[in-house]
Design a protein around this motif. Structure first.
Motif, mmCIF file in Angstrom:
data_model
loop_
_atom_site.group_PDB
_atom_site.id
_atom_site.type_symbol
_atom_site.label_atom_id
_atom_site.label_comp_id
_atom_site.label_asym_id
_atom_site.label_seq_id
_atom_site.Cartn_x
_atom_site.Cartn_y
_atom_site.Cartn_z
ATOM 1 N N GLU A 36 28.611 43.934 46.313
ATOM 2 C CA GLU A 36 27.482 44.548 45.216
ATOM 3 C C GLU A 36 27.608 43.872 44.189
ATOM 4 N N GLY A 37 29.058 43.583 43.442
ATOM 5 C CA GLY A 37 29.265 43.302 42.142
ATOM 6 C C GLY A 37 30.255 41.963 41.931
ATOM 7 N N LEU A 38 30.659 41.574 43.237
ATOM 8 C CA LEU A 38 31.871 40.344 42.972
ATOM 9 C C LEU A 38 30.888 39.015 43.057
ATOM 10 N N ALA A 39 31.163 38.298 41.735
ATOM 11 C CA ALA A 39 30.530 36.944 41.782
ATOM 12 C C ALA A 39 30.835 35.880 42.646
ATOM 13 N N ALA A 40 30.057 35.067 43.145
ATOM 14 C CA ALA A 40 30.300 34.023 44.068
ATOM 15 C C ALA A 40 30.511 32.699 43.460
ATOM 16 N N PRO A 41 31.339 31.814 43.541
ATOM 17 C CA PRO A 41 31.602 30.418 43.099
ATOM 18 C C PRO A 41 30.113 30.012 43.181
ATOM 19 N N GLY A 91 27.345 30.944 43.013
ATOM 20 C CA GLY A 91 26.234 31.717 42.197
ATOM 21 C C GLY A 91 25.976 32.904 43.104
ATOM 22 N N GLY A 92 25.071 33.724 42.347
ATOM 23 C CA GLY A 92 24.963 34.967 42.922
ATOM 24 C C GLY A 92 26.049 36.002 43.414
ATOM 25 N N ARG A 93 26.075 36.650 44.358
ATOM 26 C CA ARG A 93 27.115 37.586 44.691
ATOM 27 C C ARG A 93 27.962 37.161 46.046
ATOM 28 N N MET A 94 29.147 37.517 46.141
ATOM 29 C CA MET A 94 29.928 37.195 47.334
ATOM 30 C C MET A 94 29.699 37.568 48.569
ATOM 31 N N GLY A 95 29.491 36.751 49.574
ATOM 32 C CA GLY A 95 29.159 37.285 51.036
ATOM 33 C C GLY A 95 30.082 36.446 51.784
ATOM 34 N N TRP A 96 30.552 37.252 53.067
ATOM 35 C CA TRP A 96 31.323 36.688 54.079
ATOM 36 C C TRP A 96 30.690 36.846 55.471
ATOM 37 N N LEU A 97 30.758 35.588 56.056
ATOM 38 C CA LEU A 97 30.184 35.582 57.477
ATOM 39 C C LEU A 97 31.365 35.255 58.476
#
Length: 274
Positions: free
Chosen positions: A143-148, A150-156
């Motif tokens: 919800e709140g961790l910024a991604a390098p 841009g936006g929020r961090m996601g993992w697949l």
């Protein structure tokens, strides 16, 4: 998205509020978790026009730690729920950022290796979105961790095989849940809040093509399907679930009342074109 109807959930029957992650079967068994460390299983009854008519509680109880004891304190903040093909459950927690796997929701959990960097999420804005894709990969969003990117961090991926990417929500919104679609895509629920406007949100779709880009570490953005604004009832929607029933695609949303007098635990049911 076509609204079929909605219900207000009697949390007095459940014994708790704070509903978050949601799962729904073709037989309309709904499973929800609470950020107070509980789970509830319910059956949803529809009328002849497929409008929600009532919810009936099957069972509820505490979520448990690795030793089978009820979760307490900051360890009980369950926010995301997903089911694996073998029937076991994945639960994402924040504050104490982690993923637990439960063979039974009323049984002991086991720790699953989390996505790398999840522990850097803000205290109260961690793993709110977790789902298992049709090809077996897992999708997780902070919800709140910024991604390098841009936006929020996601993992697949899966434990030990995660690939990070950036997820771009709408301005002022955060991802709070996700549900896999049969075509290989994903629905993502986003929420916004301001003191003046209160709660709002939207439901977006990540296509299989967007997920292919995510697998390469790109910044991805979903296609907006539904705005959670008036005249729809607005509240703190935190759970989304999808199922196919008799050739129709049903999408359910549930709201977290934060156990506040001013909020409600709502269930909305929509039909989505196949």
């Amino acid at each position: 998205m076509r609204l079929l109807g909605g219900l207000r959930i009697n949390t007095g029957v459940l014994g708790f509020g704070g509903l978050s992650g949601l799962h729904m079967t073709p037989k309309l068994v709904l499973t929800a978790i609470s950020d107070l460390g509980h789970f509830a299983e319910m059956t949803l009854a529809l009328d002849e026009a497929w409008r929600p008519r009532r919810l009936d509680l099957i069972r509820s109880g505490p979520l448990r730690n690795l030793r089978g004891q009820p979760l307490i304190g900051t360890w009980r903040d369950a926010e995301a729920l997903a089911r694996l093909p073998d029937g076991s459950w994945l639960i994402g927690f924040e504050r104490r950022h982690r993923i637990q796997r439960h063979r039974r929701l009323d049984g002991a959990g086991e720790l699953v290796p989390p996505p790398p960097g999840l522990e850097q999420s803000p205290h109260n804005a961690g793993l709110e979105s977790l789902t298992v894709l049709s090809d077996g990969r897992w999708l997780a969003l902070s919800e709140g961790l910024a991604a390098p990117q841009g936006g929020r961090m996601g993992w697949l991926g899966q434990p030990g095989q995660w690939r990070g990417f950036g997820y771009l929500p709408a301005a002022g919104h955060m991802p709070v849940d996700a549900a896999a679609l049969p075509d290989g895509g994903v629905l993502v629920l986003e929420r916004s809040f301001s003191l003046l406007a209160g709660f709002a949100g939207r439901l977006v779709r990540l296509s299989p093509a967007a997920l292919r880009a995510a697998a390469e570490g790109a910044l991805v953005e979903g296609e907006s399907l539904l705005a959670l604004v008036p005249p729809l009832p607005t509240d703190n929607y935190e759970g989304v679930a999808v199922t196919e029933r008799e050739g129709r695609m049903l999408v359910a949303l549930v709201s977290d009342d934060n156990e506040s007098f001013w909020q409600r635990s709502l269930l909305l049911l929509f039909e989505m074109p196949l």
